[in-house]
Enzyme design. Sequence first.
Site, PDB file in Angstrom:
ATOM      1  N   ASP A   1       0.820  -1.217   0.000  1.00 23.37           N
ATOM      2  CA  ASP A   1       0.000   0.000   0.000  1.00 23.37           C
ATOM      3  C   ASP A   1       0.853   1.265   0.000  1.00 23.37           C
ATOM      4  OD1 ASP A   1      -2.458   1.226  -0.205  1.00 23.37           O
ATOM      5  OD2 ASP A   1      -2.815   1.296   1.951  1.00 23.37           O
TER       6      ASP A   1
ATOM      7  N   LYS B   1       1.859   4.698  -1.185  1.00 23.43           N
ATOM      8  CA  LYS B   1       1.172   5.811  -1.862  1.00 23.43           C
ATOM      9  C   LYS B   1       1.503   7.098  -1.105  1.00 23.43           C
ATOM     10  CE  LYS B   1      -3.109   4.946   0.756  1.00 23.43           C
ATOM     11  NZ  LYS B   1      -4.563   4.693   0.644  1.00 23.43           N
TER      12      LYS B   1
ATOM     13  N   ASN C   1       0.612   7.558   2.556  1.00 25.54           N
ATOM     14  CA  ASN C   1       1.287   6.707   3.538  1.00 25.54           C
ATOM     15  C   ASN C   1       2.769   7.023   3.679  1.00 25.54           C
ATOM     16  OD1 ASN C   1      -1.096   5.421   4.066  1.00 25.54           O
ATOM     17  ND2 ASN C   1      -0.661   3.611   2.843  1.00 25.54           N
TER      18      ASN C   1
END
Length: 379
Positions: free
Chosen positions: A173, A175, A178
């Site tokens: 995840d 991105k 984050n």
Amino acid sequence: MGLVCFKEGPQAEISVDPTEKIDQVEDNEEVISQLPSKNEEGEKISLSHFIMLRNLGKGTYGKVKLVQHTVTQKLYAMKVLIKKSVRTLKQKRHVQTERNVLEMTNHNFITKLHYAFQTQTKLYLIMDFVPGGELFYHLKLQGRMNEKKTKFYAAEILIGLDYLHKQNIIYRDLKPENILLDSEGHIKLCDFGLSKICSGSDMFARTCCGTIEYIAPEIVIGQVYSKSCDWWTYGALLYDMLTGKPPFYKLTKKQIFEYATQKDIEIPEYLSEEAKDLLKKLLNKTPHERLGGQRDAQEIYEHPFFKDVDFQKIERKEIAPPVEMQNERPFKFFDQNLIRKCSVNDTPVNDFGKFQDYSNFTYNGDKLSSEYGQLLISH
């Protein structure tokens, strides 16, 4: 295809076909340690050890608050998760995975977990306070980054991803939302709920999850996949930084499937030859042919785009970041609607919810350095 969990944009999650069987390979066994859940003074770590100062953010399961330790006076970010909001086994697994990854890791470019504890209704993670906000915020301000600035952050992110892979963690995840920036402008990777902790010979995953604009083709089409999926996502992130939008921006799921199986992503001509070559090789649909697919991060370190980068100095944080943070006003990079809210108190929850047993959740990473990495029992 196994359990499907797509995210579309910040904090949004779509569950697809809940009747599908959950892959047993992803069910990590919970291990309980016999160490006491107490600090150096013999007290159990609890909410009473922290003063709540400000709201910092809001997520799917709760909020993030700025807190201060009553004894050390240190500032931390406190993530508060409401147990009754964690409704399914899948959601509980995400919460437990994030806590386990944070407890396993210790690196300059990874958010550090200092304490974890719980009440009957809530879970608390006490982590580094990272005052620079999300990279997402900075990208929105700038539209896109020049190659020099992108190269610096790409190098730090690469080192962080390499570290996770060496711990046998598939991130899944990556991105801009984050990636946090600290007080000097260096990155901190965060939010590991969708990560996969691999073990033994199990170095692959089947669960279809991630953020839809950045997700790797092999995940979209339901193949078994490896760490190589993170290098596609890394390429999609660099594409976003260099062009101002991710490769799958505002596409439907049908269009994304077409790009994953048939179409090539167009790379703008205004980029340097090194940048275009890097993106082309990272955004290769075939995982084992993708840059990083054979020798993991080492292949990317060696790419000409990074020819003038001293990765050792970058990892030691000896090179100043290109974003100036020192003179910015406090909390500039956070949601001002949340920051300005008067009430920061921990609101009581009356309903205990479905899942109350997080028996290996409690953690005291600041107790003794020799005990780092240990799980603490909570009753």
